[in-house]
Enzyme design. Sequence first.
Site, PDB file in Angstrom:
ATOM      1  N   LYS A 220       1.037  -1.255   0.055  1.00  0.00           N
ATOM      2  CA  LYS A 220       0.079   0.042   0.107  1.00  0.00           C
ATOM      3  C   LYS A 220       1.103   1.233   0.077  1.00  0.00           C
ATOM      4  O   LYS A 220       0.280   2.749  -1.332  1.00  0.00           O
ATOM      5  CB  LYS A 220      -0.932  -0.358   1.224  1.00  0.00           C
ATOM      6  CG  LYS A 220      -1.573   1.154   1.286  1.00  0.00           C
ATOM      7  CD  LYS A 220      -2.306   1.775   0.669  1.00  0.00           C
ATOM      8  CE  LYS A 220      -3.908   2.827   0.928  1.00  0.00           C
ATOM      9  NZ  LYS A 220      -4.312   2.965  -0.129  1.00  0.00           N
ATOM     10  N   CYS A 274      -3.775   9.698   1.583  1.00  0.00           N
ATOM     11  CA  CYS A 274      -2.711   9.414   1.376  1.00  0.00           C
ATOM     12  C   CYS A 274      -1.655   9.731   1.052  1.00  0.00           C
ATOM     13  O   CYS A 274      -0.662   9.477   1.533  1.00  0.00           O
ATOM     14  CB  CYS A 274      -3.454   7.758   0.538  1.00  0.00           C
ATOM     15  SG  CYS A 274      -4.915   7.298   0.557  1.00  0.00           S
TER      16      CYS A 274
END
Length: 413
Positions: A220, A274
């Site tokens: 991720k 993010c």
Amino acid sequence: MTSRSTASTDTTDQQAVEEVVIIGTGFVGLPLAIMLASKGKTVHGIDIDKNVVKAINDGTLNVNEKELNSRLKEDTVQENLVGQTEPTSGDAFVISVPTPLTEPNKSPDMSHVEAAVDSILPYLEEGDLVNVESTIPPLTCGNHIVPQLERAGYDPGDDIQLAHSPERILPGNVFEEIVTNDRIIGGIDRASAERAAKLYEPFLEAEIYYTDLVSAELCKLMENTYRDVNVALANEFALIGDQMDVNPDDIIELANKHPRVDLLRPGIGVGGHCLPVDPWFLNEVDPEHTNLITTARRINDMMPEITAKKIRRAVADHVDPKIIALGAAYKPNNYDQRNSPANEVVEELCLDGYRVTHYDRHIDGMGYDDLQATIASESADVVVQLVPHDETVEELDELDSWLSSNDVDLLQF
């Protein structure tokens, strides 16, 4: 070692997941809760915000995501999804809470994840699954969550299953992406990873890739860091182009004619939850080998200030200019303002004493009925397009001659 499977492979012998407890009903947790409830699963959405819990139960949640609002009101969802402020028992527990950065040292704040795990400990039973969807630093599962479970008397991988399946969704397109994006699932053992796949099987139309916990954590972060570094490269090329007094967009377009070059477009910075956060998680665990990553992060962090400087130079000929800024979302055609560089630019200008009115057609409370009328009524000297929403670009194209004839300067980023 990573292996590949479709969403239904190798999970037939695993215990079914019929009742799910989701800790955190924000941008990630609530769409998952809705999808599971729509497929007949019993879902408990846990949130510390009583207003959010009430809105989930009433079907009145007011978020800027039309499909989310409409799906929440569906009869099947209302029947199977209940909002609560405290956890309860279930077959699977999904941790879906934020992992913010502490300032100014850019270290991950693990308190939300640790509190979420603590909150479910009284309700865990042998055979239950704990699945972490939160984006977390590498080694979090092994160094934080496993010890938490062990201190409570559980043996992860034996009597409790543990997995990590980081989300891959985009605000504004949540329900397509949650269905069609491939899933990476890391487990403390293969059985845990396969059990976690049971969570997504009811709605997933993509593939599942099984791996270990650390690899899932790293995957991720690598995804988002890759994007952040490439944006930084484009932004640095733009700064070089500005210094040489050439249009960097034109040069990038020419460079992309090369069959093996695909440069991104420069911008005013990087926002969202993010990209501005995840690269620092890698730096936290291995500062020696993240020099490129942290340099890219600092380049993108300084872009709002550089953008504000460009605006100051452009309005230097005006006395006490009135500025209209268009765009507050962190990216085009979106409503999400988290870590928005556009907001940072406006804040910089306001701190310098400039008169700035800030609008965004996609954000509640920041819209306008007619752009031309708004510019005229405010006697604006300068219009600054910070976020190129498609509709905004079209509006400004149509107003180009009117702006010129009324001596209104237009700056577009």
